[in-house]
Design a protein around this motif. Structure first.
Motif, PDB file in Angstrom:
ATOM      1  N   GLU A   1       0.828  -1.207   0.000  1.00  0.00           N
ATOM      2  CA  GLU A   1       0.000   0.000   0.000  1.00  0.00           C
ATOM      3  C   GLU A   1       0.865   1.260   0.000  1.00  0.00           C
ATOM      4  N   ARG A   2       1.932   1.257   0.784  1.00  0.00           N
ATOM      5  CA  ARG A   2       2.756   2.462   0.956  1.00  0.00           C
ATOM      6  C   ARG A   2       3.843   2.620  -0.105  1.00  0.00           C
ATOM      7  N   LEU A   3       4.265   1.526  -0.773  1.00  0.00           N
ATOM      8  CA  LEU A   3       5.389   1.624  -1.699  1.00  0.00           C
ATOM      9  C   LEU A   3       5.036   1.428  -3.169  1.00  0.00           C
ATOM     10  N   SER A   4       3.836   1.006  -3.466  1.00  0.00           N
ATOM     11  CA  SER A   4       3.458   0.828  -4.872  1.00  0.00           C
ATOM     12  C   SER A   4       3.557   2.173  -5.584  1.00  0.00           C
ATOM     13  N   GLY A   5       4.315   2.213  -6.668  1.00  0.00           N
ATOM     14  CA  GLY A   5       4.476   3.433  -7.442  1.00  0.00           C
ATOM     15  C   GLY A   5       5.481   4.427  -6.888  1.00  0.00           C
TER      16      GLY A   5
ATOM     17  N   LEU B   1       7.354   3.175   7.873  1.00  0.00           N
ATOM     18  CA  LEU B   1       6.858   1.818   7.604  1.00  0.00           C
ATOM     19  C   LEU B   1       6.993   0.925   8.831  1.00  0.00           C
ATOM     20  N   ALA B   2       8.141   0.995   9.504  1.00  0.00           N
ATOM     21  CA  ALA B   2       8.363   0.175  10.700  1.00  0.00           C
ATOM     22  C   ALA B   2       7.345   0.509  11.784  1.00  0.00           C
ATOM     23  N   ASP B   3       7.067   1.800  11.992  1.00  0.00           N
ATOM     24  CA  ASP B   3       6.072   2.197  12.996  1.00  0.00           C
ATOM     25  C   ASP B   3       4.683   1.700  12.640  1.00  0.00           C
ATOM     26  N   CYS B   4       4.319   1.817  11.373  1.00  0.00           N
ATOM     27  CA  CYS B   4       3.001   1.375  10.920  1.00  0.00           C
ATOM     28  C   CYS B   4       2.839  -0.141  11.095  1.00  0.00           C
ATOM     29  N   ILE B   5       3.859  -0.895  10.721  1.00  0.00           N
ATOM     30  CA  ILE B   5       3.826  -2.358  10.872  1.00  0.00           C
ATOM     31  C   ILE B   5       3.750  -2.728  12.346  1.00  0.00           C
ATOM     32  N   LYS B   6       4.561  -2.093  13.176  1.00  0.00           N
ATOM     33  CA  LYS B   6       4.564  -2.379  14.618  1.00  0.00           C
ATOM     34  C   LYS B   6       3.186  -2.122  15.225  1.00  0.00           C
TER      35      LYS B   6
END
Length: 120
Positions: free
Chosen positions: A32-36, A51-56
């Motif tokens: 979702e965050r890295l496409s494109g 990204l790490a914060d969102c995943i955590k």
């Protein structure tokens, strides 16, 4: 008066770190965050931290009680090179585990891993 046990040496099955679920969380968030997205060396530090914060946060809300989480996100420029990564952990194979996923597009690659260690 009833006393509840706070010293648990094994998680209940429903609270055990479930690799397929965590892997799917990683996959959803990273795609979702890295496409494109194009590789930008000025933005990589902020992007990998975000990204790490969102995943955590997503994994913390999944109900894996008493697990300590470590999230690692590596983003690099896609130039056709090979990358080898490794990690070492001392843990209990019955309770602790990890999940990881790799994302690539024409511009960048991302490796994200979540390590779950049960807190006795």
């Amino acid at each position: 008066m009833e006393v509840s046990d706070t010293y648990l040496i094994r998680p209940n099955y429903q609270h055990k770190f479930k690799v397929p679920i965590v892997k799917e969380y990683i996959r959803e968030i990273v795609r979702e965050r890295l496409s494109g997205v194009q590789y930008d060396p000025e933005e990589v530090a902020r992007l990998s931290s975000s990204l790490a914060d969102c995943i955590k946060d997503k994994v913390k809300n999944a109900g894996f009680d008493r697990y300590k989480l470590v999230v690692q996100v590596v983003i690099g420029e896609q130039r056709g090179q090979g990358v080898n990564m490794s990690s070492r952990c001392l843990w209990d194979a019955d309770t602790d585990s990890y999940a990881e996923d790799v994302f690539m597009n024409d511009s960048l690659f991302c490796v994200a891993a979540v390590f779950g260690s049960y807190y006795y």
